[in-house]
Design a protein around this motif. Structure first.
Motif, PDB file in Angstrom:
ATOM      1  N   LYS A 173      -7.827   7.677  22.051  1.00 17.36           N
ATOM      2  CA  LYS A 173      -6.837   8.704  21.702  1.00 17.36           C
ATOM      3  C   LYS A 173      -5.571   8.075  21.122  1.00 17.36           C
ATOM      4  CE  LYS A 173      -8.499  12.096  25.075  1.00 17.36           C
ATOM      5  NZ  LYS A 173      -9.665  11.327  25.524  1.00 17.36           N
ATOM      6  N   ILE A 174      -5.780   7.114  20.241  1.00 18.52           N
ATOM      7  CA  ILE A 174      -4.684   6.436  19.549  1.00 18.52           C
ATOM      8  C   ILE A 174      -4.858   6.696  18.059  1.00 18.52           C
ATOM      9  CG2 ILE A 174      -3.713   4.172  18.956  1.00 18.52           C
ATOM     10  CD1 ILE A 174      -4.710   3.223  21.722  1.00 18.52           C
ATOM     11  N   LYS A 175      -3.788   7.052  17.377  1.00 24.58           N
ATOM     12  CA  LYS A 175      -3.892   7.291  15.942  1.00 24.58           C
ATOM     13  C   LYS A 175      -4.165   5.976  15.218  1.00 24.58           C
ATOM     14  CE  LYS A 175      -1.743   9.458  11.967  1.00 24.58           C
ATOM     15  NZ  LYS A 175      -0.628  10.277  11.451  1.00 24.58           N
ATOM     16  N   HIS A 176      -5.077   6.028  14.262  1.00 22.29           N
ATOM     17  CA  HIS A 176      -5.489   4.823  13.529  1.00 22.29           C
ATOM     18  C   HIS A 176      -5.263   5.044  12.037  1.00 22.29           C
ATOM     19  CE1 HIS A 176      -8.576   2.301  11.450  1.00 22.29           C
ATOM     20  NE2 HIS A 176      -8.151   1.402  12.314  1.00 22.29           N
ATOM     21  N   ILE A 177      -4.504   4.126  11.426  1.00 27.57           N
ATOM     22  CA  ILE A 177      -4.208   4.199   9.995  1.00 27.57           C
ATOM     23  C   ILE A 177      -4.728   2.927   9.334  1.00 27.57           C
ATOM     24  CG2 ILE A 177      -2.395   4.282   8.241  1.00 27.57           C
ATOM     25  CD1 ILE A 177      -0.643   5.729  10.328  1.00 27.57           C
ATOM     26  N   ILE A 178      -5.437   3.086   8.225  1.00 32.18           N
ATOM     27  CA  ILE A 178      -5.924   1.923   7.483  1.00 32.18           C
ATOM     28  C   ILE A 178      -5.039   1.683   6.268  1.00 32.18           C
ATOM     29  CG2 ILE A 178      -7.756   1.113   5.937  1.00 32.18           C
ATOM     30  CD1 ILE A 178      -9.800   2.027   7.880  1.00 32.18           C
ATOM     31  N   LEU A 179      -4.587   0.449   6.125  1.00 25.43           N
ATOM     32  CA  LEU A 179      -3.835   0.011   4.957  1.00 25.43           C
ATOM     33  C   LEU A 179      -4.742  -0.960   4.202  1.00 25.43           C
ATOM     34  CD1 LEU A 179      -1.055   0.312   3.630  1.00 25.43           C
ATOM     35  CD2 LEU A 179      -0.280  -1.655   4.944  1.00 25.43           C
ATOM     36  N   GLU A 180      -5.282  -0.523   3.087  1.00 23.80           N
ATOM     37  CA  GLU A 180      -6.270  -1.316   2.362  1.00 23.80           C
ATOM     38  C   GLU A 180      -5.651  -2.582   1.776  1.00 23.80           C
ATOM     39  OE1 GLU A 180      -9.403  -0.913   2.260  1.00 23.80           O
ATOM     40  OE2 GLU A 180      -9.791   1.178   2.819  1.00 23.80           O
ATOM     41  N   GLN A 181      -6.429  -3.651   1.813  1.00 29.94           N
ATOM     42  CA  GLN A 181      -6.027  -4.936   1.254  1.00 29.94           C
ATOM     43  C   GLN A 181      -7.075  -5.321   0.210  1.00 29.94           C
ATOM     44  OE1 GLN A 181      -6.018  -8.079   4.143  1.00 29.94           O
ATOM     45  NE2 GLN A 181      -4.708  -9.434   2.922  1.00 29.94           N
ATOM     46  N   SER A 182      -6.643  -5.789  -0.962  1.00 30.47           N
ATOM     47  CA  SER A 182      -7.584  -6.015  -2.062  1.00 30.47           C
ATOM     48  C   SER A 182      -8.494  -7.222  -1.852  1.00 30.47           C
ATOM     49  CB  SER A 182      -6.828  -6.177  -3.384  1.00 30.47           C
ATOM     50  OG  SER A 182      -5.944  -7.294  -3.323  1.00 30.47           O
ATOM     51  N   GLY A 183      -8.044  -8.204  -1.072  1.00 31.70           N
ATOM     52  CA  GLY A 183      -8.842  -9.392  -0.824  1.00 31.70           C
ATOM     53  C   GLY A 183      -8.594  -9.919   0.569  1.00 31.70           C
ATOM     54  N   ILE A 184      -9.437 -10.847   1.025  1.00 29.89           N
ATOM     55  CA  ILE A 184      -9.308 -11.322   2.412  1.00 29.89           C
ATOM     56  C   ILE A 184      -8.091 -12.212   2.620  1.00 29.89           C
ATOM     57  CG2 ILE A 184     -11.755 -11.105   2.938  1.00 29.89           C
ATOM     58  CD1 ILE A 184     -12.046 -14.096   2.439  1.00 29.89           C
ATOM     59  N   HIS A 185      -7.467 -12.674   1.537  1.00 32.21           N
ATOM     60  CA  HIS A 185      -6.235 -13.466   1.654  1.00 32.21           C
ATOM     61  C   HIS A 185      -5.158 -12.946   0.706  1.00 32.21           C
ATOM     62  CE1 HIS A 185      -8.170 -16.442   4.229  1.00 32.21           C
ATOM     63  NE2 HIS A 185      -9.148 -16.554   3.352  1.00 32.21           N
ATOM     64  N   SER A 186      -5.251 -11.712   0.277  1.00 31.24           N
ATOM     65  CA  SER A 186      -4.326 -11.177  -0.723  1.00 31.24           C
ATOM     66  C   SER A 186      -3.036 -10.665  -0.079  1.00 31.24           C
ATOM     67  CB  SER A 186      -4.996 -10.048  -1.508  1.00 31.24           C
ATOM     68  OG  SER A 186      -5.299  -8.966  -0.641  1.00 31.24           O
ATOM     69  N   ALA A 187      -2.086 -10.335  -0.938  1.00 30.50           N
ATOM     70  CA  ALA A 187      -0.796  -9.815  -0.480  1.00 30.50           C
ATOM     71  C   ALA A 187      -0.890  -8.330  -0.153  1.00 30.50           C
ATOM     72  CB  ALA A 187       0.264 -10.051  -1.551  1.00 30.50           C
ATOM     73  N   VAL A 188       0.042  -7.862   0.660  1.00 28.54           N
ATOM     74  CA  VAL A 188       0.182  -6.441   0.987  1.00 28.54           C
ATOM     75  C   VAL A 188       1.594  -6.027   0.575  1.00 28.54           C
ATOM     76  CG1 VAL A 188       0.344  -4.775   2.875  1.00 28.54           C
ATOM     77  CG2 VAL A 188      -1.446  -6.525   2.906  1.00 28.54           C
TER      78      VAL A 188
END
Length: 204
Positions: A169-184
């Motif tokens: 019961k915790i809100k979950h938000i996904i912030l997509e990242q373009s690569g496994i070592h890329s910038a956000v």
């Protein structure tokens, strides 16, 4: 870490009772010196490289990558600075490698928002307070692609913590990242966190 229903059948009450027992155990046995450690409303978890893994890999005793060797955020320092500028003392950046399980409980149980890249640290959302009339929590998962997973399994590989958050019961938000070592984008993370915090403050 998916907290699958088929492990419990229809016994939702059993799941919640089991979780409460675990949380009560940690709370009742929490060392005094950890109780005195500061906590933060917003925590960004930083992935680092463990020296012992480097040595083991160099000595060919293992081929498993860990921490930032496996996944990382290229501009993590920029994220930290932007978050500090916006949230000041409500925010901190923490490294959990070598941190005691009690300290991790202490941090997650007192946080309103946890931000972390997809990885084992997010399993600690188990320690967060469930949403109720007095409390609301959010996990923001920085989610890179899964290039080493077969295409038909990639969606499932990225749903572990979404499923766990749902059952806790915790809100979950996904912030997509373009690569496994890329910038956000730092401002994007700030904006997503501000929106989440506004929702939390408005729900309590």
């Amino acid at each position: 870490d998916t907290f699958k229903d088929d492990l419990y059948g229809q016994f939702d009450m059993l799941k919640e009772k089991t979780r409460l027992k675990v949380l009560n155990y940690f709370q009742s046995t929490l060392p005094d010196y950890i109780k005195k450690m500061p906590t933060y409303d917003i925590v960004l978890v930083e992935r680092t490289n463990e020296e012992q893994y480097y040595r083991a890999i160099e000595e060919k005793k293992m081929d498993q990558l860990s921490g930032a060797m496996l996944r990382s955020v290229e501009n993590h320092g920029d994220l930290v600075q932007a978050m500090r500028n916006e949230f000041v003392t409500k925010f901190d950046n923490l490294v959990l490698e070598r941190a005691s399980i009690y300290y991790q409980y202490h941090i997650f149980n007192n946080a309103k928002i946890i931000i972390a890249q997809h990885g084992a640290a997010l399993s600690n959302m188990f320690f967060m307070k469930p949403t109720n009339e007095n409390n609301s929590c959010t996990v923001i998962e920085i989610s890179p692609p899964s290039p080493n997973v077969l295409p038909q399994f990639r969606e499932g590989a990225k749903s572990h913590f979404k499923n766990l958050a749902k059952h806790l019961k915790i809100k979950h938000i996904i912030l997509e990242q373009s690569g496994i070592h890329s910038a956000v984008p730092a401002q994007q993370l700030v904006d997503v966190t501000k929106n989440a915090m506004n929702e939390i403050d408005g729900s309590i």
